[in-house]
Design an enzyme around this catalytic site. Structure first.
Site, short mmCIF file in Angstrom:
data_model
loop_
_atom_site.label_atom_id
_atom_site.label_comp_id
_atom_site.label_asym_id
_atom_site.label_seq_id
_atom_site.Cartn_x
_atom_site.Cartn_y
_atom_site.Cartn_z
CB THR A 162 -10.82 41.89 22.45
OG1 THR A 162 -11.59 41.83 21.26
CG2 THR A 162 -10.90 40.61 22.98
CE LYS A 179 -15.58 36.56 27.53
NZ LYS A 179 -14.36 36.62 26.92
CG PHE A 181 -5.90 33.33 23.54
CD1 PHE A 181 -7.09 33.28 23.56
CD2 PHE A 181 -5.14 34.20 22.56
CE1 PHE A 181 -7.72 33.44 22.40
CE2 PHE A 181 -5.78 34.43 21.48
CZ PHE A 181 -7.32 34.02 21.33
NE ARG A 202 -15.20 42.44 25.81
CZ ARG A 202 -15.09 42.14 24.41
NH1 ARG A 202 -15.10 42.77 23.37
NH2 ARG A 202 -15.59 40.71 24.18
CD GLU A 246 -20.28 32.82 19.12
OE1 GLU A 246 -21.06 33.88 19.66
OE2 GLU A 246 -19.12 32.99 18.89
CE1 TYR A 287 -14.57 32.30 23.29
CE2 TYR A 287 -14.70 31.44 25.25
CZ TYR A 287 -15.09 32.39 24.56
OH TYR A 287 -15.27 33.55 25.06
CG ASN A 322 -12.89 40.00 27.56
OD1 ASN A 322 -13.62 38.99 27.96
ND2 ASN A 322 -12.57 39.97 26.44
CG HIS A 366 -18.40 35.87 23.56
ND1 HIS A 366 -17.10 35.68 22.78
CD2 HIS A 366 -19.44 35.23 23.07
CE1 HIS A 366 -17.61 35.11 21.65
NE2 HIS A 366 -19.12 34.99 21.72
NE ARG A 385 -17.53 42.14 17.05
CZ ARG A 385 -16.71 41.50 17.61
NH1 ARG A 385 -17.34 40.23 18.43
NH2 ARG A 385 -15.31 41.28 17.66
P1 CMP Z 1 -14.02 36.90 23.38
O1 CMP Z 1 -14.70 37.81 22.70
O2 CMP Z 1 -14.86 35.90 24.38
O3 CMP Z 1 -13.25 36.00 22.27
C1 CMP Z 1 -12.05 35.14 22.77
C2 CMP Z 1 -11.49 35.64 23.96
O4 CMP Z 1 -10.22 35.11 24.36
C3 CMP Z 1 -11.36 36.88 24.05
O5 CMP Z 1 -12.69 37.52 24.33
C4 CMP Z 1 -10.54 36.89 25.24
O6 CMP Z 1 -11.38 36.81 26.62
C5 CMP Z 1 -9.59 35.88 25.41
N1 CMP Z 1 -8.29 36.32 24.86
C6 CMP Z 1 -7.26 36.08 25.65
N2 CMP Z 1 -6.07 36.29 25.01
C7 CMP Z 1 -6.43 37.04 23.89
C8 CMP Z 1 -5.77 37.59 22.76
N3 CMP Z 1 -4.20 37.48 22.95
N4 CMP Z 1 -6.56 37.90 21.67
C9 CMP Z 1 -7.72 37.82 21.86
N5 CMP Z 1 -8.52 37.20 22.98
C10 CMP Z 1 -7.74 36.89 23.61
#
Ligand code: CMP
Length: 138
Positions: A91, A9, A57, A102, A126, A49, A112, A115, A85
């Site tokens: 996350t 990212k 968010f 992470r 994806e 997304y 973070n 992905h 994962r």
């Molecule tokens: P990712 O695995 O890319 O999938 C969705 C992304 O939304 C997640 O990682 C985070 O970077 C972002 N995100 C921001 N806020 C939240 C939240 N409250 N819960 C989950 N993902 C979030």
């Protein structure tokens, strides 16, 4: 053999961490079979997304993901989705286990670092969102 989709990212690319993260991915035994560095448009990030479009968010996430370059890749290996994962960690980096990407590299819940696809159906969507068949060369 299974494939999964990865994004390094904007926060990680901005800090020049893509080489270290790719090295960690390779050390974990996942094979990189496609890779490109791009800067997403806002619309591309919204499409990627789309599953989160009702979440509070969504606007911030898609603005962030289109704010700077990212490194997209396709990773291959046995059980690649679950293995990647596990390598990424939770996350929210505050909850990520020691040694995970992470925990090592992420700044916060949104920025973070990485992905990864969460299931075979999302991996297929994806991968095809960013790569065509000729670009996957494993
Ligand atoms: P990712 O695995 O890319 O999938 C969705 C992304 O939304 C997640 O990682 C985070 O970077 C972002 N995100 C921001 N806020 C939240 C939240 N409250 N819960 C989950 N993902 C979030």
């Amino acid at each position: 053999m299974q494939r999964t989709f990865s994004i390094i990212k904007p926060d990680a690319v901005q800090r020049n961490l893509q080489g270290q993260i790719l090295a960690d991915i390779q050390a974990a035994g996942l094979k990189i079979v496609a890779m490109k560095m791009i800067r997403m448009t806002r619309a591309q990030a919204e499409g990627f997304y789309a599953v989160h479009k009702e979440r509070p968010f969504f606007a911030s996430l898609t603005e962030y993901m289109s704010s700077a370059p990212v490194v997209c890749s396709v990773l291959e290996g046995e059980n690649a989705i679950a293995r990647y994962r596990e390598l990424m960690g939770a996350t929210n980096p505050a909850n990520a286990a020691p040694g995970t990407l992470r925990q090592k590299y992420a700044e916060n819940l949104e920025a973070n670092a990485v992905h990864g696809s969460d299931a075979p159906e999302t991996a297929a969507f994806e991968i095809s969102y960013f790569f065509n068949a000729f670009e996957i060369v494993g």
